[in-house]
Design a protein around this motif. Sequence first.
Motif, PDB file in Angstrom:
ATOM      1  N   ILE A  11       3.828  -2.555   6.236  1.00 58.83           N
ATOM      2  CA  ILE A  11       3.028  -3.283   5.096  1.00 58.83           C
ATOM      3  C   ILE A  11       3.315  -2.871   3.826  1.00 58.83           C
ATOM      4  O   ILE A  11       3.475  -3.394   2.754  1.00 58.83           O
ATOM      5  N   TYR A  14       6.573  -4.348   2.912  1.00 53.51           N
ATOM      6  CA  TYR A  14       6.383  -5.915   2.504  1.00 53.51           C
ATOM      7  C   TYR A  14       5.789  -6.027   1.211  1.00 53.51           C
ATOM      8  O   TYR A  14       5.967  -6.841   0.268  1.00 53.51           O
ATOM      9  N   THR A  15       4.671  -4.909   0.674  1.00 53.90           N
ATOM     10  CA  THR A  15       4.030  -5.096  -0.369  1.00 53.90           C
ATOM     11  C   THR A  15       5.139  -4.975  -1.760  1.00 53.90           C
ATOM     12  O   THR A  15       5.147  -5.457  -2.510  1.00 53.90           O
ATOM     13  N   LYS A 218     -15.502  -7.091   2.950  1.00 58.51           N
ATOM     14  CA  LYS A 218     -14.091  -7.720   3.265  1.00 58.51           C
ATOM     15  C   LYS A 218     -13.542  -8.238   1.794  1.00 58.51           C
ATOM     16  O   LYS A 218     -12.228  -8.428   1.867  1.00 58.51           O
ATOM     17  N   LYS A 222      -8.939  -7.404   0.125  1.00 57.38           N
ATOM     18  CA  LYS A 222      -7.775  -8.386   0.153  1.00 57.38           C
ATOM     19  C   LYS A 222      -6.838  -7.540  -0.646  1.00 57.38           C
ATOM     20  O   LYS A 222      -7.018  -7.140  -1.663  1.00 57.38           O
ATOM     21  N   ARG A 223      -5.632  -7.397   0.158  1.00 52.72           N
ATOM     22  CA  ARG A 223      -4.542  -6.739  -0.688  1.00 52.72           C
ATOM     23  C   ARG A 223      -3.938  -7.257  -1.777  1.00 52.72           C
ATOM     24  O   ARG A 223      -3.822  -8.878  -1.874  1.00 52.72           O
ATOM     25  N   LEU A 226      -1.124 -10.239  -1.875  1.00 53.18           N
ATOM     26  CA  LEU A 226      -0.951 -10.661  -0.499  1.00 53.18           C
ATOM     27  C   LEU A 226      -1.949 -11.431   0.067  1.00 53.18           C
ATOM     28  O   LEU A 226      -2.988 -11.068  -0.243  1.00 53.18           O
ATOM     29  N   ASP A 227      -1.729 -12.279   1.182  1.00 58.14           N
ATOM     30  CA  ASP A 227      -2.947 -12.883   1.816  1.00 58.14           C
ATOM     31  C   ASP A 227      -3.220 -12.239   2.929  1.00 58.14           C
ATOM     32  O   ASP A 227      -3.719 -12.935   4.073  1.00 58.14           O
ATOM     33  N   ILE A 228      -3.402 -10.882   3.030  1.00 60.78           N
ATOM     34  CA  ILE A 228      -3.796 -10.244   4.116  1.00 60.78           C
ATOM     35  C   ILE A 228      -4.993  -9.268   3.765  1.00 60.78           C
ATOM     36  O   ILE A 228      -4.908  -8.846   2.507  1.00 60.78           O
ATOM     37  N   TYR A 229      -5.743  -8.894   4.844  1.00 59.65           N
ATOM     38  CA  TYR A 229      -6.710  -7.829   4.392  1.00 59.65           C
ATOM     39  C   TYR A 229      -6.365  -6.241   4.892  1.00 59.65           C
ATOM     40  O   TYR A 229      -5.632  -6.281   5.814  1.00 59.65           O
ATOM     41  N   LYS A 230      -6.996  -5.460   4.037  1.00 54.26           N
ATOM     42  CA  LYS A 230      -6.796  -3.974   4.373  1.00 54.26           C
ATOM     43  C   LYS A 230      -7.878  -3.572   5.506  1.00 54.26           C
ATOM     44  O   LYS A 230      -9.181  -3.455   4.992  1.00 54.26           O
ATOM     45  N   ASN A 231      -7.831  -3.571   6.845  1.00 52.31           N
ATOM     46  CA  ASN A 231      -8.616  -3.242   7.822  1.00 52.31           C
ATOM     47  C   ASN A 231      -8.694  -1.970   8.272  1.00 52.31           C
ATOM     48  O   ASN A 231      -9.678  -1.302   9.005  1.00 52.31           O
TER      49      ASN A 231
END
Length: 327
Positions: A11, A14-15, A218, A222-223, A226-231
């Motif tokens: 991650i 990618y970031t 939530k 959101k990162r 990026l279109d993903i969330y930090k879970n």
Amino acid sequence: MTRIITLDDFIETYTKLHQRGLGFILSKFNFNHNERAKTAFNHFNIASSNWSIIPEVKSRWNKIITSNEEMELEDFTVNEFLKNRKNLKMLSLGSGNCGSEIAFAKHPNFDLILCTDIAEKRLETGKKNAKLAGLENIKFKVQDVNNLDTNETKYDIVYFKASLHHFKNVEKLVSKTLAQVLKPNGLLIINEYVGPSRLQFPKHQIKAINKALDLIPKPYRKRFKLDIYKNKVYGPGWLRMILADPSECIDSKNIMPSIHKYYNTIYEANYGGNILQLALKDISHHFIDLDKDKKNVLDNLFNFEDCYLKNHKSDFIFGIYEPKLSN
């Protein structure tokens, strides 16, 4: 416990690709350790979203360190510990863009502040900012601490601002090298990460960080870019830490034992970071402009970390020390 590689490593890569571009990623494939380390610092206009950009976090640090959330640590240090001292000479090792050193140089107590670093581009930024501020008592030198000329000026203060954790063999550095450049009645001042080397946090800390992450709704997870969330947080892997910057936290676990062995403590403030640093990484941009809900989230995180720190050593410390006479 050493984690060789984790999901966070993929991650993070990618970031960084989105934040700094492919050229930055490719720069990590350099066999020269010093050159690879410099790639972590010789970049400008980098968009990031780490905990240090949050104004409320900065106010928290000030309050813990100075007892006043509006007082910066440089002003606090001069007012409380250097008030009656004049013509001071400070050596800063690993100065970066020299923001803290410039803040010190604005006080008339200092005749000279020498900023040193291996990242020449960041020193150039410091030089420009010092010129804009009209400061003539601050100098800049591209310098590797391993090649430090210990026969030159003796200093009243040696300063590390988020840099001591980049040096290997910390005990030798603070006991031998600094003894050769610091006056017998001089001061060692640090504002540092002093936690586990290579950020290899223990399982209980990673577990606590994930509990803290559950306190964040939530939409605020959101990162950045990026279109993903930090879970979930897995922690940095050892291999990526070395590839990204071979100097990063190389011997950080030995910073405080070494300092306490060779120096007397004049002042020391533990300001945490054990939970907040990783919990807020890549999502801090949500908390720059606060409303009531976001402020409540931060307050809950601050309280969570405070509870954690009751039973665990702080990962970040601001401290002022003097050499023990026996050394």
